[in-house]
Motif scaffolding. Sequence first.
Motif, mmCIF file in Angstrom:
data_model
loop_
_atom_site.group_PDB
_atom_site.id
_atom_site.type_symbol
_atom_site.label_atom_id
_atom_site.label_comp_id
_atom_site.label_asym_id
_atom_site.label_seq_id
_atom_site.Cartn_x
_atom_site.Cartn_y
_atom_site.Cartn_z
ATOM 1 N N GLN A 85 56.136 1.920 -4.566
ATOM 2 C CA GLN A 85 57.364 2.647 -4.897
ATOM 3 C C GLN A 85 57.183 4.160 -4.833
ATOM 4 O O GLN A 85 58.080 4.882 -4.388
ATOM 5 N N ALA A 86 56.013 4.643 -5.278
ATOM 6 C CA ALA A 86 55.800 6.092 -5.388
ATOM 7 C C ALA A 86 55.388 6.706 -4.051
ATOM 8 O O ALA A 86 56.078 7.575 -3.509
ATOM 9 N N ASN A 90 57.144 -6.630 -15.448
ATOM 10 C CA ASN A 90 58.107 -6.534 -14.356
ATOM 11 C C ASN A 90 58.599 -7.930 -13.987
ATOM 12 O O ASN A 90 58.005 -8.601 -13.137
ATOM 13 N N GLU A 96 52.019 -2.138 -7.065
ATOM 14 C CA GLU A 96 53.477 -2.030 -7.134
ATOM 15 C C GLU A 96 53.909 -0.587 -7.363
ATOM 16 O O GLU A 96 54.901 -0.121 -6.794
ATOM 17 N N HIS A 97 53.147 0.153 -8.182
ATOM 18 C CA HIS A 97 53.438 1.571 -8.387
ATOM 19 C C HIS A 97 53.317 2.344 -7.077
ATOM 20 O O HIS A 97 54.195 3.145 -6.730
ATOM 21 N N ASN A 98 52.230 2.098 -6.343
ATOM 22 C CA ASN A 98 52.013 2.825 -5.096
ATOM 23 C C ASN A 98 53.063 2.492 -4.052
ATOM 24 O O ASN A 98 53.457 3.353 -3.253
#
Length: 243
Positions: free
Chosen positions: A37-38, A81, A33-35
């Motif tokens: 978005q980032a 989340n 999920e971080h990847n």
Amino acid sequence: MSRVLPGDATPVHDLIGVGFGPSNVAMAIAVGEHNAQAGGQEAISAHFFEQQPRFGWHRGMLIDDATMQVSFLKDLVTLRNPASEFSFLCYLKSRGRLIDFINHKNLFPLRVEFHDYFEWAAAQVEGMVSYGHEVVGVAPVVRDGAVECLEVTVRSGEGLMVQRARNLVIGTGLRPLMPEGVERSGRVWHNSELLAKVDDLEDTSPSRFIVVGAGQSAAENVAYLHRRFPEAEICAVFSRYGY
């Protein structure tokens, strides 16, 4: 993306995970999920190694009517989340079970169903995990007196290989705890082995079982053994007044 140390062609992951039970499945989802978005240089390179051939969580304890001991809201993602697509509610929706679960008016789903949820989630991030791979060693890589990264030795059916990472997440789960002086054997089991050991007793007509412990799992074991072997004597042994 993987980093490369100066003068060294070996790529270095940002993170390597040892084990792929619920904790590290949750970690893999968080990384994914971080990847998403980032992206770009902010992306985290991660890989997990699991010695089991496929995902499995306390399979020996998956009694058909045993419930979870915590609320379904303590799933893989909700506390981090609540909008995640990997929540238990999203799983229920994908299985066509959401309305039935709500109407059941119970915050504690069956352990069998929660295991299916874990499998559902793990399958969606399986690109980050190598099953059938056991981490057998971890050693520091030192440059100029400082630890630059960790060297992780992994064993599989193809032999040994070495991976490098800046961070190591250990999620190998709990070890079965036996009373002091008691050793596991063919007739002495830990709760985590229940279903497999009971299957081995099929057609042997056992006459007596002793279940030691006063927790929910012990009570579930007693009830299950009563159902499975109605002619046997089932003894519950514990130091408290009751369950």
